[in-house]
Write an enzyme that holds these catalytic residues in place. Sequence first.
Site, PDB file in Angstrom:
ATOM      1  N   ASP A  38      90.078 -83.734  82.729  1.00 54.25           N
ATOM      2  CA  ASP A  38      90.921 -84.954  82.570  1.00 54.25           C
ATOM      3  C   ASP A  38      90.792 -85.743  81.363  1.00 54.25           C
ATOM      4  O   ASP A  38      89.588 -85.821  80.903  1.00 54.25           O
ATOM      5  CB  ASP A  38      90.477 -85.651  83.860  1.00 54.25           C
ATOM      6  CG  ASP A  38      91.137 -85.294  85.061  1.00 54.25           C
ATOM      7  OD1 ASP A  38      91.022 -85.854  86.075  1.00 54.25           O
ATOM      8  OD2 ASP A  38      92.182 -84.355  84.893  1.00 54.25           O
ATOM      9  N   LYS A  60      96.171 -86.489  81.923  1.00 55.12           N
ATOM     10  CA  LYS A  60      97.274 -87.426  82.065  1.00 55.12           C
ATOM     11  C   LYS A  60      97.359 -88.487  81.441  1.00 55.12           C
ATOM     12  O   LYS A  60      96.355 -89.440  81.725  1.00 55.12           O
ATOM     13  CB  LYS A  60      97.653 -87.382  83.758  1.00 55.12           C
ATOM     14  CG  LYS A  60      97.768 -86.140  84.491  1.00 55.12           C
ATOM     15  CD  LYS A  60      98.336 -86.462  86.048  1.00 55.12           C
ATOM     16  CE  LYS A  60      98.285 -85.204  86.503  1.00 55.12           C
ATOM     17  NZ  LYS A  60      96.901 -84.914  87.090  1.00 55.12           N
ATOM     18  N   MET A 171      93.380 -98.552  88.957  1.00 49.40           N
ATOM     19  CA  MET A 171      94.754 -98.343  88.616  1.00 49.40           C
ATOM     20  C   MET A 171      95.442 -99.643  88.857  1.00 49.40           C
ATOM     21  O   MET A 171      96.535 -99.517  89.257  1.00 49.40           O
ATOM     22  CB  MET A 171      95.503 -96.964  89.063  1.00 49.40           C
ATOM     23  CG  MET A 171      94.567 -95.646  88.998  1.00 49.40           C
ATOM     24  SD  MET A 171      95.399 -94.462  90.082  1.00 49.40           S
ATOM     25  CE  MET A 171      94.232 -94.628  91.487  1.00 49.40           C
TER      26      MET A 171
END
Length: 259
Positions: A38, A60, A171
């Site tokens: 990742d 991502k 996040m």
Amino acid sequence: MNARTGTVTLVGGGPGDPELLTVAAVRALAKADVVLFDRLAPHETLAELAPRARLIDVGKRPGHHPIPQDEIERILVAHALEGAEVVRLKGGDPFVFGRGGEEVEACRRAGVPVRVIPGVTSAISVPAAAGIPVTHRNTSRMFTVVSGHAPLSPAELEHLAGLGGTIVILMGITNLPSITAGLARFGMDPGMPVAVIEQGYSSRQRSTFGSLSTILTESVRAGVGSPAVVVIGEVVRLARGGDADAAAALSDAATVTGP
Ligand code: SAH
């Protein structure tokens, strides 16, 4: 077709500095034939850590969707069914907002043996990099880790505002305006200390401080961006002044051994 089925190992890679990989993680990487990694996992030294492995970037970036989750699961399972030792290297801990549970289920459905190596989660380690302990005697005896990826409901905001202790948001940058406004609306002290720590354990680590009522202005002024951890609570007052480079501080700590 290979007679022997391989395995999938989900590995928590910690918050980015390879020093924070576990011994089990390093061992699993050293044996891996294939590594899917990742964006937030420590990947700069992967070629050294996994010298035999084919390295596949499934990272991502916000706004881009290179490899969808079901495709990642398909790749994991396909390599394992061909007999490979597959490592899925993830940022932090695989089971903290990492979709690790879904990958475990996908492996089980396909009959592929799967194991999980926990990792150092950013929820605790990134505050620590800024000198903030998530608990502290007589200050905070609980911490709540929240995903800010989707907006929080009024009920969730009300519960959070009334909980006490430390709130850690991952996040959370995009939804910071609605989260701080919501907590204030449900009665959290507007003077409650808040820190935003970006890019923990890198040379670009930066902490921005404020209170529930000022952190938004401070964050906009500083141009805060992801990845970042938001910490809300009295423990923020314990932060040491300024940002030492946490990665350098770690290797210093590691060398202060011996006579
Ligand atoms: N499984 C991971 C979290 C995945 S969600 C873990 O346990 O740490 C991704 C979020 O983690 C980012 O948006 C950010 O909020 C946080 N994060 C991960 N690494 C970080 C780092 N080095 N510095 C700041 N935030 C980080």
